[in-house]
Design an enzyme around this catalytic site. Structure first.
Site, PDB file in Angstrom:
ATOM      1  N   ARG A 155       0.837  -1.210   0.000  1.00 64.83           N
ATOM      2  CA  ARG A 155       0.000   0.000   0.000  1.00 64.83           C
ATOM      3  C   ARG A 155       0.869   1.255   0.000  1.00 64.83           C
ATOM      4  O   ARG A 155       0.414   2.334  -0.347  1.00 64.83           O
ATOM      5  CB  ARG A 155      -0.916  -0.037   1.236  1.00 64.83           C
ATOM      6  CG  ARG A 155      -2.102   0.873   1.156  1.00 64.83           C
ATOM      7  CD  ARG A 155      -3.128   0.532   2.209  1.00 64.83           C
ATOM      8  NE  ARG A 155      -2.756   1.017   3.530  1.00 64.83           N
ATOM      9  CZ  ARG A 155      -3.541   0.907   4.610  1.00 64.83           C
ATOM     10  NH1 ARG A 155      -4.706   0.292   4.525  1.00 64.83           N
ATOM     11  NH2 ARG A 155      -3.152   1.374   5.766  1.00 64.83           N
ATOM     12  N   GLU A 246      -0.906   6.357   9.227  1.00 65.89           N
ATOM     13  CA  GLU A 246      -2.050   5.438   9.337  1.00 65.89           C
ATOM     14  C   GLU A 246      -1.927   4.794  10.708  1.00 65.89           C
ATOM     15  O   GLU A 246      -1.083   3.922  10.919  1.00 65.89           O
ATOM     16  CB  GLU A 246      -1.989   4.372   8.231  1.00 65.89           C
ATOM     17  CG  GLU A 246      -2.132   4.931   6.825  1.00 65.89           C
ATOM     18  CD  GLU A 246      -3.539   5.432   6.517  1.00 65.89           C
ATOM     19  OE1 GLU A 246      -4.479   5.110   7.264  1.00 65.89           O
ATOM     20  OE2 GLU A 246      -3.684   6.170   5.532  1.00 65.89           O
ATOM     21  N   LEU A 247      -2.751   5.251  11.651  1.00 62.41           N
ATOM     22  CA  LEU A 247      -2.516   4.895  13.058  1.00 62.41           C
ATOM     23  C   LEU A 247      -3.613   3.982  13.607  1.00 62.41           C
ATOM     24  O   LEU A 247      -4.327   3.331  12.854  1.00 62.41           O
ATOM     25  CB  LEU A 247      -2.367   6.185  13.862  1.00 62.41           C
ATOM     26  CG  LEU A 247      -1.319   7.160  13.299  1.00 62.41           C
ATOM     27  CD1 LEU A 247      -1.240   8.430  14.126  1.00 62.41           C
ATOM     28  CD2 LEU A 247       0.058   6.496  13.203  1.00 62.41           C
ATOM     29  N   CYS A 280      -6.422  -2.805  12.361  1.00 63.74           N
ATOM     30  CA  CYS A 280      -6.771  -1.456  12.799  1.00 63.74           C
ATOM     31  C   CYS A 280      -8.246  -1.195  12.519  1.00 63.74           C
ATOM     32  O   CYS A 280      -8.864  -0.345  13.143  1.00 63.74           O
ATOM     33  CB  CYS A 280      -5.913  -0.435  12.069  1.00 63.74           C
ATOM     34  SG  CYS A 280      -5.916  -0.707  10.300  1.00 63.74           S
TER      35      CYS A 280
HETATM   36  P1  NAD Z   1       3.913  -0.208  16.369  1.00 71.01           P
HETATM   37  O1  NAD Z   1       3.557   1.227  16.367  1.00 71.01           O
HETATM   38  O2  NAD Z   1       4.435  -0.810  17.612  1.00 71.01           O
HETATM   39  O3  NAD Z   1       5.009  -0.505  15.249  1.00 71.01           O
HETATM   40  C1  NAD Z   1       4.835  -0.105  13.913  1.00 71.01           C
HETATM   41  C2  NAD Z   1       6.196   0.049  13.264  1.00 71.01           C
HETATM   42  O4  NAD Z   1       6.901   1.085  13.943  1.00 71.01           O
HETATM   43  C3  NAD Z   1       7.082  -1.201  13.347  1.00 71.01           C
HETATM   44  O5  NAD Z   1       7.831  -1.295  12.170  1.00 71.01           O
HETATM   45  C4  NAD Z   1       7.963  -0.898  14.535  1.00 71.01           C
HETATM   46  O6  NAD Z   1       9.209  -1.562  14.488  1.00 71.01           O
HETATM   47  C5  NAD Z   1       8.171   0.599  14.376  1.00 71.01           C
HETATM   48  N1  NAD Z   1       8.523   1.266  15.629  1.00 71.01           N
HETATM   49  C6  NAD Z   1       8.186   0.906  16.886  1.00 71.01           C
HETATM   50  N2  NAD Z   1       8.734   1.762  17.767  1.00 71.01           N
HETATM   51  C7  NAD Z   1       9.423   2.676  17.050  1.00 71.01           C
HETATM   52  C8  NAD Z   1      10.217   3.814  17.391  1.00 71.01           C
HETATM   53  N3  NAD Z   1      10.398   4.173  18.644  1.00 71.01           N
HETATM   54  N4  NAD Z   1      10.759   4.536  16.406  1.00 71.01           N
HETATM   55  C9  NAD Z   1      10.578   4.175  15.122  1.00 71.01           C
HETATM   56  N5  NAD Z   1       9.864   3.115  14.734  1.00 71.01           N
HETATM   57  C10 NAD Z   1       9.281   2.364  15.685  1.00 71.01           C
HETATM   58  O7  NAD Z   1       2.620  -0.985  15.839  1.00 71.01           O
HETATM   59  P2  NAD Z   1       2.411  -2.549  15.664  1.00 71.01           P
HETATM   60  O8  NAD Z   1       2.229  -3.147  17.011  1.00 71.01           O
HETATM   61  O9  NAD Z   1       3.446  -3.131  14.761  1.00 71.01           O
HETATM   62  O10 NAD Z   1       1.042  -2.571  14.843  1.00 71.01           O
HETATM   63  C11 NAD Z   1      -0.175  -2.442  15.432  1.00 71.01           C
HETATM   64  C12 NAD Z   1      -0.706  -1.019  15.346  1.00 71.01           C
HETATM   65  O11 NAD Z   1      -0.728  -0.590  13.985  1.00 71.01           O
HETATM   66  C13 NAD Z   1      -2.127  -0.894  15.824  1.00 71.01           C
HETATM   67  O12 NAD Z   1      -2.258   0.263  16.610  1.00 71.01           O
HETATM   68  C14 NAD Z   1      -2.926  -0.760  14.542  1.00 71.01           C
HETATM   69  O13 NAD Z   1      -4.169  -0.120  14.671  1.00 71.01           O
HETATM   70  C15 NAD Z   1      -1.989  -0.008  13.688  1.00 71.01           C
HETATM   71  N6  NAD Z   1      -2.331  -0.174  12.278  1.00 71.01           N
HETATM   72  C16 NAD Z   1      -2.922   0.864  11.621  1.00 71.01           C
HETATM   73  C17 NAD Z   1      -3.297   0.714  10.297  1.00 71.01           C
HETATM   74  C18 NAD Z   1      -3.943   1.835   9.538  1.00 71.01           C
HETATM   75  O14 NAD Z   1      -3.940   1.775   8.317  1.00 71.01           O
HETATM   76  N7  NAD Z   1      -4.479   2.858  10.193  1.00 71.01           N
HETATM   77  C19 NAD Z   1      -3.061  -0.497   9.638  1.00 71.01           C
HETATM   78  C20 NAD Z   1      -2.457  -1.531  10.333  1.00 71.01           C
HETATM   79  C21 NAD Z   1      -2.096  -1.353  11.659  1.00 71.01           C
END
Ligand code: NAD
Length: 472
Positions: A155, A246-247, A280
């Site tokens: 995406r 995208e959170l 999400c």
């Molecule tokens: P996360 O925020 O823990 O991690 C996401 C990414 O960020 C990973 O690659 C991780 O290694 C990186 N990351 C983590 N800490 C970091 C830091 N301090 N600095 C830089 N990068 C860092 O999320 P997750 O647990 O992998 O995924 C779940 C979350 O993602 C849920 O909150 C979900 O809703 C969200 N999500 C949102 C969408 C959307 O399109 N809105 C889609 C899928 C997932």
């Protein structure tokens, strides 16, 4: 036990080995090399060097690379789906659906690459012509989560390449193998070396900060939690960097008293259990008209309690593992806390013993002030709350800082549309349990994000607009 450390095309990693774990039994699938901070800095240099030539390619040429990637991904969908299921824990049916969805982003953006239009018109004052063109923003850092390891990567890669940007992709370290397989596939589709580089730093914080501080990085596209997104936005503000975010979500699922209950329960199962609830877009709070709430909960419980849980690759399994024991325990702790605040467990609600990261399908009935309703659960947990009016359902649905997607079930389309218009969400599904589509804009209101992916908007997250004023 590690198996091997293999080298992948486009993977810049000279650090120590990192084991990728199968969450259904805790075993190691494969050991990959981690990226050092220096590798991440080098990845930016590689992307910066590749950018001018790639941006100068004809849009049709870039589009055809993406089309080829779509075809390869479709031809290789079964092995990719098995890989997704293995490293993420989701059931094979969900992994197959994800690969189909992920490949569609390459097809959609192969078509969008040649459809970027500008503007050419006389200024109202008549003193010049307004010419608006679009140019690729430049080197883009793409950061993706573990829950859709293929689709969240395509995406972003699809529109970035369609626009003419070069990228550094940082996948989640729970699921890097899918990202590596996709980048390998892009190389075979003819994408030139240096256009897509994958980095796999074990501690993402310092490596990502270093890349964000590099003036050659012009854009950050992040999908993940609101907590991490907020932190990255602060860092990005130092350089006034362009960002797409995208959170997290906390989706309400509203069932009005005139809904077809069989349809609503089928939709609830889909919206709740796709990806085992780790989406999400997952329905996270069920607000059901009081007159049908007990019957809805009974039917939902009947369906949820019959689901077969087990390793995602096993035949007949309907609910796989969470991605890790840590993630599973977060789900279990949220349910335990909700029970101590008065939630009643209709099914599930107990943490199984054993090495796999499993959590059973759980239905809770509770009052509207239960703290679980303020959390993104990311697991197979359905909290049901009875409501007394459409206005109450809307108010409760909107009482959150999240605003990604909402679901509405009603037998009256006018009534459902009226509710939809009052919901603070970037997406609303009416009488449907899933509406994600590469051709539609995906994104949230409030703290669920900034910008849109997919649809006609997606490519513009990777384009700058340039206005040229000229007298012609
Ligand atoms: P996360 O925020 O823990 O991690 C996401 C990414 O960020 C990973 O690659 C991780 O290694 C990186 N990351 C983590 N800490 C970091 C830091 N301090 N600095 C830089 N990068 C860092 O999320 P997750 O647990 O992998 O995924 C779940 C979350 O993602 C849920 O909150 C979900 O809703 C969200 N999500 C949102 C969408 C959307 O399109 N809105 C889609 C899928 C997932």
């Amino acid at each position: 036990m590690s198996t091997q450390t293999r080298q992948y095309a486009g993977h810049l990693a000279s650090g120590p080995p990192h084991d990728v774990i199968d969450p259904s039994d805790g075993s190691s699938i494969e050991s990959i090399a981690a990226s050092t901070e220096a590798d991440c800095a080098d990845a930016v240099s590689i992307a910066a060097e590749a950018f001018p030539a790639f941006a100068a390619l004809a849009p049709r040429v870039r589009g055809e690379m993406l089309r080829k990637a779509y075809e390869l991904m479709t031809a290789e969908s079964e092995s990719l789906a098995r890989l997704v299921s293995r490293e993420n824990g989701k059931i094979l049916a969900d992994a197959r659906a994800e690969i189909g969805y992920a490949a569609e982003f390459f097809r959609w953006f192969s078509e969008e690459a040649v459809r970027v239009s500008g503007d050419f018109r006389l200024a109202p004052s008549g003193d010049k012509t307004i010419v608006v063109t679009h140019e690729p923003v430049g080197v883009s850092l793409l950061i993706t989560p573990w829950n859709f390891p293929a689709a969240m990567a395509t995406r972003k890669i699809g529109p970035a390449l369609a626009a003419g940007c070069t990228v550094v992709l940082k996948p989640a370290m729970e699921t890097p193998l899918t990202a590596l397989a996709i980048v390998d596939l892009l190389a075979r589709a003819g994408v030139p070396a240096g256009v897509v580089t994958v980095v796999t730093p074990v501690a993402p914080g310092p490596a990502v900060s270093r890349m964000l501080g590099d003036r050659r990085v012009r854009n950050l596209s992040f999908t993940g939690s609101t907590e991490v997104g907020r932190m990255l936005l602060k860092q990005a503000s130092d350089r006034v960097l362009r960002t797409s975010m995208e959170l997290g979500g906390n989706a309400p699922f509203i069932v009005l008293d005139d809904a077809d209950l069989d349809d609503a329960v089928a939709g609830a199962i889909l919206a709740k259990l796709r990806n085992g609830g780790a989406a999400c877009t997952a329905a996270n709070r069920f607000y059901v008209s009081r007159s049908i709430a007990d019957e809805f909960s009974r039917r939902l419980t009947e369906r949820m309690s019959a689901l077969r849980m087990g390793p995602g690759l096993n035949d007949g399994v309907e609910l796989g593992a969470s991605v890790s024991i840590r993630e599973r325990d977060k789900i279990a702790d949220l349910v335990d806390a909700s029970v101590s605040h008065g939630a009643r467990v209709l099914t599930g609600g107990t943490r199984p013993e054993g090495a796999g990261a499993f959590y059973p399908a759980t239905v809770l009935t509770l009052e509207a002030d239960n703290p679980i309703l303020g959390e993104e659960v990311f697991g197979p947990v359905a909290p049901v709350v009875a409501v007394d009016s459409d206005d109450e359902a809307i108010a409760r649905a909107n009482a959150t800082e999240f605003g990604l997607i909402s679901y509405v079930y009603s037998g009256d389309l006018g009534r459902a549309m009226s509710v939809a218009r009052h919901l603070e969400a970037g997406m609303v599904a009416i009488n449907k349990g899933v509406i994600s589509d590469p051709a539609a804009p995906f994104g949230g209101y409030k703290q669920s994000g900034l910008g849109r992916e997919g649809g006609f908007a997606g490519i513009h997250e990777f384009l700058e607009s340039k206005y040229i004023g000229v007298t012609i």
